[in-house]
Design an enzyme around this catalytic site. Structure first.
Site: not given
Ligand SMILES: NC(=O)C1=CN([C@@H]2O[C@H](COP(=O)(O)OP(=O)(O)OC[C@H]3O[C@@H](n4cnc5c(N)ncnc54)[C@H](OP(=O)(O)O)[C@@H]3O)[C@@H](O)[C@H]2O)C=CC1
Ligand SMILES: O=CCCC(=O)O
Length: 361
Positions: A238, A306
């Site tokens: 990843k 990150k």
């Molecule tokens: N968005 C994208 O296109 C993609 C993202 N990813 C990965 O997936 C993961 C999530 O991404 P995404 O959904 O976009 O991120 P978001 O920022 O939308 O969501 C993050 C989540 O983590 C929670 N969170 C953050 N800090 C804490 C903490 N200290 N304790 C408990 N819960 C916490 C948040 O809770 P709260 O709602 O309370 O803030 C929320 O549910 C990441 O690792 C990202 O790199 C992977 C592929 C694609």
């Molecule tokens: O981690 C995020 C990936 C976003 C993507 O694959 O388009």
């Protein structure tokens, strides 16, 4: 390594898949279970038996019989919410938790149960998925106070789909395994829209039996899945993918701005790029809004930075030079310093504009 892909050409499920659908999703009415048509209302067109390249076969059907259908989902952000929603819409029994409780409400309205801590979710479910922001939150939710590990025991499974580094994943795996439960890391490629459409790509590693057990669930949320061996390999894959993506977006940003500066129409550049060897859905999708200086968030910029940071750490661990990614990382850091963390990662172009406006003295 094995890879399974969802077929778009069949409405039928194999008997193995049918057994697993029934096992995982008890709300599916019996009359539907008897029919060779997948009962999932949102995702009817797939089979579990299509193989891209692997000599491995899934024997999960018999094991799935021992697993009841209670699924936990921790972390309901941009990705977690649609992923959990797809499981609920497929008829699965889903229990959710999110740090900010209000984000649970739409899923509760769709039929999800709610528990007030990761520990309670894990204790009440057979397999628990986690989709957290970063290594710190993945650790806190998995092994912190009232974390999932404290609700785990033998026979349960924990599937972390967050993007983290291998060391974090191994730490979580060790603590989950110490309870007698199984661990699978399964970060995803694909963003908000693929998550909504059930078209994610799972990069899994860890417990092969758990992989086989959750395969039908991964197939609800995704279009393909890779099993990559030991814990850490999924995280590494990843991070390498996202290192390439971050550099591509930084380079694309430079191209858009350069084209404009020399009097070209950047929209024409996007069209030219789309027809050639460097064509990418990312450029075609993000390019038009970048030209308008709008960045509707699908993948937050803070997460891309990150991932670059973690990828650079991975490269450092094996003394691999990554000068392009290192330069891209600096640009995302500049973008963060301009308050763009929660914008889409395509807002990195604004860092270049800022650099142009404030050249080094
Ligand atoms: N968005 C994208 O296109 C993609 C993202 N990813 C990965 O997936 C993961 C999530 O991404 P995404 O959904 O976009 O991120 P978001 O920022 O939308 O969501 C993050 C989540 O983590 C929670 N969170 C953050 N800090 C804490 C903490 N200290 N304790 C408990 N819960 C916490 C948040 O809770 P709260 O709602 O309370 O803030 C929320 O549910 C990441 O690792 C990202 O790199 C992977 C592929 C694609
Ligand atoms: O981690 C995020 C990936 C976003 C993507 O694959 O388009």
């Amino acid at each position: 390594m094995s890879c399974l892909v969802k077929s778009n050409y069949s409405h039928q499920l194999s008997s193995t898949a049918m057994a697993m659908c029934s096992s995982f999703c008890p709300q599916i009415p019996n009359q539907l279970r008897a029919r060779p048509i997948c009962p999932f209302p949102t995702k009817p067109q797939f089979t579990l038996s299509v193989k891209a390249f692997s000599s491995e076969t899934s024997n999960a059907s018999s094991k799935a019989d021992g697993l009841s259908a209670r699924i936990g989902f921790l972390g309901l952000g941009i990705m977690g919410s649609p992923m959990a929603q797809n499981l609920i819409k497929a008829g699965c029994d889903v229990t959710v938790w999110n740090r900010t409780k209000i984000k649970c409400d739409p899923l509760i309205s769709l039929g999800a149960k709610y528990k007030s801590s990761p520990q309670e979710v894990a204790a009440s479910c057979d397999v628990t998925f986690a989709m957290l922001a970063n290594p710190e939150s993945a650790l806190e939710v998995a092994i912190g106070e009232h974390g999932a590990a404290s609700g785990m025991s033998s026979g349960k499974g924990y599937v972390d789909v967050s993007t983290v580094d291998g060391a974090t994943s191994k730490l979580i795996s060790g603590r989950i395994n110490a309870t007698g439960a199984s661990f699978l890391e399964a970060p995803v490629s694909g963003s908000k829209k693929p998550a909504e459409d059930g078209q994610l790509i799972f990069l899994t590693a860890g417990d092969k039996s758990l992989y086989e057990l959750v395969a039908p669930l991964l197939d609800i949320m995704g279009k393909s899945r890779f099993f990559l061996g030991d814990v850490g390999n999924g995280a590494a894959m990843k991070l390498v993918v996202n290192m390439i993506m971050g550099s591509m977006m930084a380079s694309f940003s430079e191209g858009l701005l350069l084209s404009e500066k020399v009097g070209l129409d950047p929209s024409v550049l996007v069209e030219v790029v789309s027809q050639g060897a460097i064509s990418s859905p990312m450029y075609s999708t993000k390019g038009p809004s970048m030209i308008q200086s709008t960045y509707p968030t699908a993948f937050p910029l803070k997460h891309q930075q990150k991932d670059l940071r973690l990828a650079l750490g991975l490269a450092e661990s094996v003394s691999q030079p990554t000068p392009i990614a290192a330069a891209a990382n600096e640009l995302y850091k500049v973008a963060k310093s301009h308050g763009l963390s929660d914008q889409d990662f395509s807002a990195v172009i604004e860092a270049l504009k800022a650099k142009l406006q404030n050249p080094p003295k």
